[in-house]
Design a protein around this motif. Structure first.
Motif, PDB file in Angstrom:
ATOM      1  N   THR A 151       0.834  -1.196   0.000  1.00 33.11           N
ATOM      2  CA  THR A 151       0.000   0.000   0.000  1.00 33.11           C
ATOM      3  C   THR A 151       0.873   1.251   0.000  1.00 33.11           C
ATOM      4  O   THR A 151       2.076   1.195   0.272  1.00 33.11           O
ATOM      5  CB  THR A 151      -0.925   0.023   1.235  1.00 33.11           C
ATOM      6  N   ASP A 153       0.921   3.800   2.047  1.00 39.98           N
ATOM      7  CA  ASP A 153       1.408   4.261   3.354  1.00 39.98           C
ATOM      8  C   ASP A 153       1.879   3.113   4.246  1.00 39.98           C
ATOM      9  O   ASP A 153       2.055   3.293   5.451  1.00 39.98           O
ATOM     10  CB  ASP A 153       0.335   5.070   4.080  1.00 39.98           C
ATOM     11  N   THR A 155       0.356   0.632   5.451  1.00 41.38           N
ATOM     12  CA  THR A 155      -0.635   0.081   6.374  1.00 41.38           C
ATOM     13  C   THR A 155      -1.654  -0.735   5.586  1.00 41.38           C
ATOM     14  O   THR A 155      -1.820  -0.554   4.372  1.00 41.38           O
ATOM     15  CB  THR A 155      -1.363   1.198   7.144  1.00 41.38           C
ATOM     16  N   GLY A 158      -4.341   1.400   3.735  1.00 43.86           N
ATOM     17  CA  GLY A 158      -3.955   2.362   2.712  1.00 43.86           C
ATOM     18  C   GLY A 158      -4.366   1.938   1.313  1.00 43.86           C
ATOM     19  O   GLY A 158      -4.913   0.846   1.090  1.00 43.86           O
ATOM     20  N   LYS A 159      -4.070   2.793   0.349  1.00 42.19           N
ATOM     21  CA  LYS A 159      -4.402   2.510  -1.045  1.00 42.19           C
ATOM     22  C   LYS A 159      -3.491   1.412  -1.577  1.00 42.19           C
ATOM     23  O   LYS A 159      -2.263   1.511  -1.530  1.00 42.19           O
ATOM     24  CB  LYS A 159      -4.224   3.782  -1.881  1.00 42.19           C
ATOM     25  N   GLN A 246       6.136   4.871  11.777  1.00 39.97           N
ATOM     26  CA  GLN A 246       6.134   4.764  10.326  1.00 39.97           C
ATOM     27  C   GLN A 246       7.394   4.049   9.828  1.00 39.97           C
ATOM     28  O   GLN A 246       7.350   3.314   8.822  1.00 39.97           O
ATOM     29  CB  GLN A 246       6.017   6.149   9.697  1.00 39.97           C
TER      30      GLN A 246
END
Length: 331
Positions: A151, A153, A155, A158-159, A246
């Motif tokens: 994804t 990001d 996670t 996310g996209k 992150q």
């Protein structure tokens, strides 16, 4: 016997850990904690220190006849048959709440998606957070991931930008990649420690488990091991310092790439922040004055040890600076 609000306020000094649930920012947690404490302190009945007074008319003869004047009289000195009025001097609607603000500082932060141990310092205890920062403590995390997708990001919410296969991944392959990451970070840690590895000091620190950088460095992963492996899911335990959540998610992404696949992070949970562990962290149902006072008392030994380490570090830096100065002068 119920303690007064002023007595409870005197006890609210120090460091304590709380459990931050996922989905909330650290500011939400701090503001909720502050609101609950202020509400409880202001709900305690105040002790009235002033003597209730009553204005009574008193007559006196003057040139124009009988004149009336209001005389202040203590209620305690009046006969019992004369009704007295209650004093409203300390009433909340007159004086307002006794406490409007509490100084609460936060240690190493957690982002909105993360959960786990979050250290706060209340009142004068907020100053101790700088000592905690200067000690460069390590932290433990439990990080969960899933193979098969990537994804934007890192996670799972996310996209999605890529999907891959993962059936070729085994636990042995995963542990080899973990060992490789751990080895490269170990080498970076020794570089940033600025200690002669052949010295007695380096040996003593290694025996005590305190061989770590004493200055701000890039994120370092000091230890990593696989706790669970069941394709496509896996769980890692990571010990690190100077990290962000992150960065840990990005590490999961990089592990997937090294295994010729992709991976996303599904959970980041901090289980230890320096001397503070998950077992001593207060959940939201225990965010009250009495629980905080007990937690501060229980953490007192850890805080004292932190002070001792801070003093030792100061003496080591002073000694190193003195040796450096003497070398420059000799040259």
């Amino acid at each position: 016997m119920q303690r007064s609000a002023a007595s409870l306020m005197r006890s609210l000094h120090g460091l304590f850990p709380v459990y931050k649930p996922p989905g909330f920012t650290w500011k939400n947690v701090r503001d909720t904690l502050q609101m609950k404490l202020l509400k409880e302190l202001n709900s305690i009945k105040r002790c009235s220190s002033s003597q209730p007074l009553l204005f009574l008319p008193e007559g006196s003869e003057g040139s124009s006849g009988v004149e009336l004047a209001k005389v202040v009289t203590c209620v305690a000195s009046l006969p019992k048959e004369i009704p007295s009025l209650p004093s409203l001097v300390n009433h909340e609607l007159v004086k307002g709440p006794a406490y409007n603000w509490l100084k609460i500082g936060v240690g190493h932060k957690l982002d909105r998606l993360s959960s786990g141990v979050l250290v706060f310092g209340i009142r004068d205890g907020a100053k101790l957070l700088s000592s905690m920062y200067e000690n460069h403590y390590t932290r433990d995390y439990t990080v969960c991931g899933t193979f098969g997708k990537a994804t934007a990001d890192f996670t799972d919410g996310g996209k999605i930008i890529e999907k891959t296969t993962f059936n070729h991944i085994t636990r042995d392959k995963l542990e080899r990649i973990i060992a490789m990451i751990q080895g490269s970070n170990q080498k970076a840690m020794l570089t940033h420690s600025h200690i002669d590895l052949k010295s007695q000091e380096a040996y003593d620190l290694a025996v005590q488990g305190k061989l770590r950088p004493k200055v701000k460095t890039p994120p370092l992963i000091l230890g990593m091991r696989c706790l669970e492996f069941s394709l496509p899911d896996f769980t890692l335990e990571i010990q690190c310092m100077h990290e962000t959540q992150q960065h840990l998610r990005k590490t999961i992404h990089e592990i997937g790439l090294e295994l010729r696949s992709t991976a996303v992070c599904t959970k980041v949970r901090r289980t230890r922040d320096g001397p503070f562990t998950l077992d001593s962290a207060l959940t939201h149902v225990h965010w009250d004055v009495d629980s905080l006072c007990r937690a501060i008392k229980e953490c007192k030994a850890s805080v004292e040890e932190m002070y001792k380490e801070n003093i030792d570090l100061f003496l080591q830096n002073a000694k190193a600076e003195e040796l450096l100065t003497s070398d420059v002068r000799s040259q």
